[in-house]
Design a protein around this motif. Structure first.
Motif, PDB file in Angstrom:
ATOM      1  N   TYR A 206      47.161  44.392  38.855  1.00  0.00           N
ATOM      2  CA  TYR A 206      47.012  43.241  39.723  1.00  0.00           C
ATOM      3  C   TYR A 206      46.157  42.128  38.938  1.00  0.00           C
ATOM      4  CZ  TYR A 206      48.389  45.631  44.033  1.00  0.00           C
ATOM      5  OH  TYR A 206      49.340  46.382  44.772  1.00  0.00           O
ATOM      6  N   VAL A 207      46.537  40.866  39.325  1.00  0.00           N
ATOM      7  CA  VAL A 207      45.688  39.829  38.736  1.00  0.00           C
ATOM      8  C   VAL A 207      45.176  38.952  40.153  1.00  0.00           C
ATOM      9  CG1 VAL A 207      45.627  37.599  37.310  1.00  0.00           C
ATOM     10  CG2 VAL A 207      47.053  39.646  36.816  1.00  0.00           C
ATOM     11  N   ASP A 208      43.892  38.778  40.110  1.00  0.00           N
ATOM     12  CA  ASP A 208      43.347  38.194  41.366  1.00  0.00           C
ATOM     13  C   ASP A 208      43.938  36.568  41.388  1.00  0.00           C
ATOM     14  OD1 ASP A 208      41.015  36.695  43.145  1.00  0.00           O
ATOM     15  OD2 ASP A 208      40.899  38.798  43.561  1.00  0.00           O
ATOM     16  N   LYS A 209      44.123  36.227  42.685  1.00  0.00           N
ATOM     17  CA  LYS A 209      44.709  34.971  42.826  1.00  0.00           C
ATOM     18  C   LYS A 209      43.343  33.638  42.507  1.00  0.00           C
ATOM     19  CE  LYS A 209      46.429  31.704  46.145  1.00  0.00           C
ATOM     20  NZ  LYS A 209      46.398  31.396  47.810  1.00  0.00           N
ATOM     21  N   LEU A 210      42.067  34.406  42.590  1.00  0.00           N
ATOM     22  CA  LEU A 210      41.194  33.251  42.057  1.00  0.00           C
ATOM     23  C   LEU A 210      41.480  32.894  40.633  1.00  0.00           C
ATOM     24  CD1 LEU A 210      37.965  34.663  43.535  1.00  0.00           C
ATOM     25  CD2 LEU A 210      39.366  32.689  44.441  1.00  0.00           C
ATOM     26  N   LEU A 211      42.158  33.615  40.037  1.00  0.00           N
ATOM     27  CA  LEU A 211      42.298  33.356  38.392  1.00  0.00           C
ATOM     28  C   LEU A 211      43.454  32.485  38.494  1.00  0.00           C
ATOM     29  CD1 LEU A 211      41.714  36.868  36.713  1.00  0.00           C
ATOM     30  CD2 LEU A 211      40.123  35.005  36.759  1.00  0.00           C
ATOM     31  N   ASP A 212      44.142  32.495  39.412  1.00  0.00           N
ATOM     32  CA  ASP A 212      45.397  31.569  39.296  1.00  0.00           C
ATOM     33  C   ASP A 212      45.066  29.973  38.865  1.00  0.00           C
ATOM     34  OD1 ASP A 212      48.145  30.699  39.631  1.00  0.00           O
ATOM     35  OD2 ASP A 212      47.803  30.126  41.605  1.00  0.00           O
ATOM     36  N   GLY A 213      45.619  29.490  37.978  1.00  0.00           N
ATOM     37  CA  GLY A 213      45.278  28.234  37.445  1.00  0.00           C
ATOM     38  C   GLY A 213      44.257  28.265  36.138  1.00  0.00           C
ATOM     39  N   GLN A 214      43.703  29.409  36.377  1.00  0.00           N
ATOM     40  CA  GLN A 214      42.798  29.749  35.250  1.00  0.00           C
ATOM     41  C   GLN A 214      43.060  30.546  33.874  1.00  0.00           C
ATOM     42  OE1 GLN A 214      38.957  30.815  36.882  1.00  0.00           O
ATOM     43  NE2 GLN A 214      39.433  30.160  38.694  1.00  0.00           N
ATOM     44  N   VAL A 215      44.283  31.293  34.452  1.00  0.00           N
ATOM     45  CA  VAL A 215      45.105  32.117  33.325  1.00  0.00           C
ATOM     46  C   VAL A 215      45.522  31.333  32.247  1.00  0.00           C
ATOM     47  CG1 VAL A 215      46.497  34.151  33.060  1.00  0.00           C
ATOM     48  CG2 VAL A 215      45.202  34.043  35.409  1.00  0.00           C
ATOM     49  N   SER A 216      45.115  31.650  31.148  1.00  0.00           N
ATOM     50  CA  SER A 216      45.637  30.843  29.881  1.00  0.00           C
ATOM     51  C   SER A 216      46.593  31.654  29.461  1.00  0.00           C
ATOM     52  CB  SER A 216      44.447  30.749  28.839  1.00  0.00           C
ATOM     53  OG  SER A 216      44.262  31.993  28.267  1.00  0.00           O
ATOM     54  N   TRP A 217      47.372  30.991  28.319  1.00  0.00           N
ATOM     55  CA  TRP A 217      48.625  31.848  27.622  1.00  0.00           C
ATOM     56  C   TRP A 217      48.110  33.122  27.175  1.00  0.00           C
ATOM     57  CZ3 TRP A 217      53.471  32.343  26.990  1.00  0.00           C
ATOM     58  CH2 TRP A 217      53.731  33.290  25.644  1.00  0.00           C
ATOM     59  N   HIS A 218      46.749  32.783  26.474  1.00  0.00           N
ATOM     60  CA  HIS A 218      46.314  34.104  25.849  1.00  0.00           C
ATOM     61  C   HIS A 218      46.295  35.328  26.542  1.00  0.00           C
ATOM     62  CE1 HIS A 218      45.949  31.973  22.091  1.00  0.00           C
ATOM     63  NE2 HIS A 218      45.111  31.165  22.783  1.00  0.00           N
ATOM     64  N   MET A 219      45.689  34.986  28.016  1.00  0.00           N
ATOM     65  CA  MET A 219      45.728  36.049  29.327  1.00  0.00           C
ATOM     66  C   MET A 219      47.019  36.511  29.428  1.00  0.00           C
ATOM     67  SD  MET A 219      44.072  37.999  31.037  1.00  0.00           S
ATOM     68  CE  MET A 219      42.433  37.444  31.138  1.00  0.00           C
TER      69      MET A 219
ATOM     70  N   LYS B 294      46.254  41.495  49.333  1.00  0.00           N
ATOM     71  CA  LYS B 294      45.367  41.804  48.196  1.00  0.00           C
ATOM     72  C   LYS B 294      44.976  40.464  47.514  1.00  0.00           C
ATOM     73  CE  LYS B 294      46.763  46.438  47.031  1.00  0.00           C
ATOM     74  NZ  LYS B 294      45.628  46.992  47.244  1.00  0.00           N
ATOM     75  N   ALA B 295      45.554  39.288  47.943  1.00  0.00           N
ATOM     76  CA  ALA B 295      45.333  38.014  47.422  1.00  0.00           C
ATOM     77  C   ALA B 295      45.331  38.111  45.979  1.00  0.00           C
ATOM     78  CB  ALA B 295      43.783  37.426  47.716  1.00  0.00           C
ATOM     79  N   SER B 296      46.316  38.741  45.457  1.00  0.00           N
ATOM     80  CA  SER B 296      46.636  39.168  43.977  1.00  0.00           C
ATOM     81  C   SER B 296      48.046  39.047  43.720  1.00  0.00           C
ATOM     82  CB  SER B 296      45.992  40.489  43.791  1.00  0.00           C
ATOM     83  OG  SER B 296      44.627  40.373  43.940  1.00  0.00           O
ATOM     84  N   TYR B 297      48.283  38.705  42.605  1.00  0.00           N
ATOM     85  CA  TYR B 297      49.576  38.850  41.872  1.00  0.00           C
ATOM     86  C   TYR B 297      49.780  40.329  41.178  1.00  0.00           C
ATOM     87  CZ  TYR B 297      49.400  33.689  42.310  1.00  0.00           C
ATOM     88  OH  TYR B 297      49.552  32.491  42.521  1.00  0.00           O
ATOM     89  N   LEU B 298      50.873  40.827  41.712  1.00  0.00           N
ATOM     90  CA  LEU B 298      51.103  42.194  41.134  1.00  0.00           C
ATOM     91  C   LEU B 298      52.263  41.892  39.882  1.00  0.00           C
ATOM     92  CD1 LEU B 298      51.602  45.165  41.092  1.00  0.00           C
ATOM     93  CD2 LEU B 298      53.251  45.161  42.823  1.00  0.00           C
ATOM     94  N   VAL B 299      51.907  42.481  38.769  1.00  0.00           N
ATOM     95  CA  VAL B 299      52.673  42.202  37.553  1.00  0.00           C
ATOM     96  C   VAL B 299      53.108  44.079  37.266  1.00  0.00           C
ATOM     97  CG1 VAL B 299      52.817  41.772  35.203  1.00  0.00           C
ATOM     98  CG2 VAL B 299      51.243  40.542  36.615  1.00  0.00           C
ATOM     99  N   ALA B 300      54.398  44.018  37.492  1.00  0.00           N
ATOM    100  CA  ALA B 300      55.176  45.397  37.305  1.00  0.00           C
ATOM    101  C   ALA B 300      56.042  45.428  36.490  1.00  0.00           C
ATOM    102  CB  ALA B 300      55.638  45.562  38.686  1.00  0.00           C
TER     103      ALA B 300
END
Length: 282
Positions: free
Chosen positions: A85-98, A253-259
Motif C-alpha cells: 500500500y502507498v498512502d494517498k497523502l504521498l500522492d503527488g509527492q511520489v517521485s520517479w525514484h519512489m 484505506k485511503a491508499s493505493y494498492l500496488v499488486a
C-alpha cells in the motif's frame, strides 16, 4: 464500493517498470526447468518417457517399432500475488525514484516466490533420490562435491548439457576457497576478482541466499543444507499468467494498492536427473 484506478499513463508506466526490472533480474531458477506457458489451461502433463534402443534393420524389411513406457506427471497452476500500500497523502509527492523503488519491491517478491516454488518441488519428492552425496567430515561444499554429482549423473546416463547446481551462498564461497575452483592454473576467468563463478565442472551455478522471508534451500536443525545438482529436464515449470502489476485506489484505506500477480506451478518429472548434496554449514 467503487475502486478508482490511478491515471492510465501512470499505471502503465509503473507496470512497465516492474516488467523491466523482472526481465532484467529474472528468477534465478526458472532457467533450470523445462518451461511451458499454458495460458487458458489449469494444468499440464509433462511426459516421462522410458529409454529405448535403435534396432538393426535388414534392407527391404519393415522398420521395427518400439512402444516405450510413458508416465505423465501433472503440474497444476496456483495463483500468487505480491502487494504493497502507498498512502494517498504521498500522492503527488511520489517521485520517479519512489515508483522505481516500489516496482523493485514488487518484482523482487514475485521473483523470490517463483524460485521458492521450484525449490519446494524438489523438496516435495516423496521417494528417495537415486543419487545423493554427503560432504565428508561435516564440511561445507567442496570441489569434490561437484565431481561426485557429475559422476552420479554420468553413471545414470544424464546428458552433459543443461546441468545446473542449485547451491547456497555459503557453500559457493566455501568452494571458491579451494584452489581447484578459483586458481587460473585450473580454471579460466576472473572469479577471484569478481566473486562470481558462472559454471564449474559442467554445472551452471545458481547461487541462492536465504531467499528473504521464504525458506530457501532446506536446512535442518543440525545446520545440514540440502543442495541440488540437476538436469534441466528433471523439473517441469508452468505459468498461465505472466508477471503483471495493477495499481488501484482503495477508499477505506485511503491508499493505493500496488499488486503483482502471476500463476505458476512446478513438479518433478524425473528424479534420476537430480543429485541431492548435503553440506554442513556449522
Amino acid at each position: 464500493m467503487t475502486i478508482a484506478a490511478l491515471g492510465t499513463d501512470e499505471s502503465k508506466l509503473f507496470g512497465a517498470e516492474v516488467h523491466r526490472i523482472f526481465t532484467k533480474e529474472d528468477s534465478i531458477l526458472k532457467k533450470v526447468c523445462r518451461f511451458r506457458n499454458i495460458t487458458g489451461a489449469k494444468s499440464y502433463q509433462f511426459p516421462k518417457i522410458a529409454a529405448f534402443e535403435a534396432q538393426q534393420r535388414t534392407l527391404g524389411t519393415n522398420i521395427a517399432t518400439n512402444n516405450p513406457a510413458s508416465t505423465p506427471v501433472t503440474v497444476t497452476l496456483q495463483e500468487y500475488s505480491a502487494g504493497v500500500y502507498v498512502d494517498k497523502l504521498l500522492d503527488g509527492q511520489v517521485s520517479w525514484h519512489m515508483r522505481e523503488e516500489m516496482a523493485g519491491l514488487v518484482a523482487g517478491a514475485m521473483k523470490r516466490k517463483l524460485d521458492q516454488i521450484i525449490i519446494d518441488a524438489y523438496v516435495a519428492y516423496t521417494g528417495s533420490y537415486t543419487n545423493s552425496y554427503t560432504v565428508p567430515s561435516s564440511g561445507d561444499l567442496t570441489f569434490l562435491a561437484f565431481q561426485e554429482a557429475a559422476k552420479a549423473l554420468d553413471t545414470t546416463g544424464v546428458p552433459d548439457n543443461d546441468r545446473f547446481s542449485i547451491i547456497h551462498a555459503k557453500g559457493f564461497h566455501s568452494v571458491m576457497g579451494e584452489t581447484r575452483a578459483s586458481s587460473s592454473d585450473f580454471v579460466s576467468g576472473k572469479s577471484t576478482e569478481t566473486g562470481k563463478k558462472p559454471n564449474l565442472y559442467g554445472f551452471d551455478i545458481c547461487k541462492m541466499g536465504n531467499n528473504g522471508s521464504l525458506s530457501g534451500l532446506p536446512i535442518n536443525g543440525s545446520d545440514v543444507r540440502t543442495n541440488y545438482f540437476v538436469h534441466k529436464m528433471a523439473m517441469g515449470l508452468i505459468m498461465g499468467s505472466d508477471f503483471s502489476v495493477e495499481v488501484n485506489y482503495i477508499p477505506e484505506k485511503a491508499s493505493y494498492l500496488v499488486a503483482g500477480l502471476f500463476t505458476a506451478g512446478a513438479g518433478l518429472v524425473d528424479e534420476t536427473g537430480v543429485v541431492e548434496v548435503f553440506s554442513d554449514e556449522t
